[in-house]
Design an enzyme around this catalytic site. Structure first.
Site, PDB file in Angstrom:
ATOM      1  CE  LYS A  67      -0.931  -0.583   5.175  1.00 56.34           C
ATOM      2  NZ  LYS A  67      -1.626  -1.143   6.098  1.00 56.34           N
ATOM      3  CE1 TYR A 127      11.717  32.299   5.294  1.00 58.26           C
ATOM      4  CE2 TYR A 127      11.851  29.848   5.265  1.00 58.26           C
ATOM      5  CZ  TYR A 127      11.588  31.290   4.328  1.00 58.26           C
ATOM      6  OH  TYR A 127      11.594  31.188   3.090  1.00 58.26           O
TER       7      TYR A 127
END
Ligand SMILES: *Cc1c(COP(=O)(O)O)cnc(C)c1O
Length: 383
Positions: free
Chosen positions: A57, A278
């Protein structure tokens, strides 16, 4: 593929596994198919003759469902599980007819003809899905294979006990259904001391006796390590094949499968007081040497995932915030000039495992793997 200017773009080629060249990419993901095959053999050895499927999956836990399926097929694996019908259709196209492919989440209403056309088998999770597949079989004029999933105590997917009891009383409920497996899934298989495992196993025993006689399947990766009482007729490992530790309470019995390396985009030296990244969440206390690498949260590297990269066995801590496409490393521990543009540092590999990275982020190896980005150059070994 064409864009609206009429220029041609190459279509994604699943067999090469990569849309971006090694030279162009910011980071390189190496996937060792030989290690996946060895992990399959290790699980088989524990299973002592019990059959072993492969769970693919989410594109083979992010590593490439088609490539993994073809590698496992070479080990004799001929039963695969995907989560969604769309994944099954893509996998069938990639690997051709032959191996059985089961759709774990069941078929969305109305999609049964598509599943039939692609030669896929549903995992039937409800009485509604059972009826829909029975009617599909009637229209097709033949019996159609399916797995029946019961909920033995996880409340996620599978027929609830009352529903199992109801279909068991209903005449003809399984007409036209070739029950390949009766299965269930364990909620706490990675915690062997939990009584929930044995409670689920007993409930599974009770429920499967109400259903048409068929081989049984209960164990995922961790379930295989709960002992032979959990093995039944088919195991369904995913994570362990990909090198995630199925026994988090002890050393990892599996081989590592991936290596993730990012390229140095730039290096610099900064002086005391310089704000880094940042928000200037970090200020240099003294002179520092930094390297910026081309990998960030846009590549699925969580802002809270492992906080260091490695180069030649030397730990290079992240400094400042993880950006979308880049991370700043403190490389002051390396001799000046040792690292330059284009060099590769390791994010996952011998110095830092998938489970290590997950631990830092407060998540699990499964999520690290399935988050791995689409921008990497992917290199397959041992295919
Ligand atoms: C994901 C899944 C598996 C595989 O689980 P792992 O822990 O990755 O081995 C097996 N069975 C079902 C029903 C699943 O959803």
């Amino acid at each position: 593929m064409n864009d609206d200017t009429g220029r041609r773009f190459p279509a994604h080629d699943a067999s090469s596994g990569s849309t971006v060249s090694e030279a162009a990419a910011g980071a390189i993901l190496t996937i060792d198919l030989g290690a996946i095959r060895e992990n399959y053999r290790r699980l088989k050895a524990r299973l002592n003759g019990v059959r072993c499927a492969g769970v693919l999956k989410a594109d083979g836990y992010g590593l490439g469902a088609a490539q993994v399926a073809l590698a496992l097929a070479k080990e004799g694996c001929d039963i695969f599980f995907v989560a969604l019908l769309g994944e099954g259709i893509a996998l069938r196209k990639a690997i051709g007819p032959g191996p059985d492919i089961f759709v774990l989440n069941g078929l969305p209403p109305g999609s049964e003809p598509e599943a039939l056309a692609a030669g896929l088998f549903p995992v039937i999770n409800s009485a509604v899905q059972l009826k829909a597949w029975r009617e599909t079989a009637r229209s097709a004029g033949r019996s159609l294979p399916a797995a029946i999933q019961v909920d033995s105590g996880m409340a996620r997917l599978g027929m609830a006990p009352a529903e199992v009891e109801a279909v068991a009383r209903e005449a003809g409920a399984f007409d036209g259904i070739g029950t390949r497996f009766v299965m269930s899934h364990l909620a706490r298989a990675d915690e062997p001391q939990q009584a929930a495992n044995e409670t689920q196993r007993r409930e599974f025993e009770r429920l499967r006796l109400l259903l048409p006689a068929a081989p049984a399947s209960l164990a995922n990766s961790s379930g295989i390590f709960l002992g032979s009482a959990y093995h039944y007729d088919l195991a369904r490992p995913g994570a362990a094949l990909y090198g995630v530790n199925p026994t988090p309470y002890e050393a990892n019995p599996m081989l590592p499968v991936i290596r993730l390396q990012a390229k140095v985009a730039q290096t610099r030296a900064i002086g005391a007081g310089t704000g880094i990244g940042y928000g200037h969440t970090h200020q240099a206390n003294g002179p520092l040497r930094l390297a910026t690498i081309s990998l960030g949260y846009g590549d699925g590297w969580h802002r809270r995932a492992a906080s260091a990269a490695w180069f030649g066995g030397v730990r290079l801590p992240f400094i400042g915030r993880v950006s979308m496409d880049s991370i700043i490393l403190d490389i002051s521990a390396l001799p000046a000039g040792r690292l330059s543009e284009g060099d590769l540092v390791e994010l996952i590999g011998p110095s830092q495992s998938v489970d290590d990275a997950a631990g830092h982020a407060g998540t699990i190896g499964y999520e690290i793997l399935t988050s791995l980005g689409a921008r990497f150059h992917r290199r397959y070994l041992g295919g």
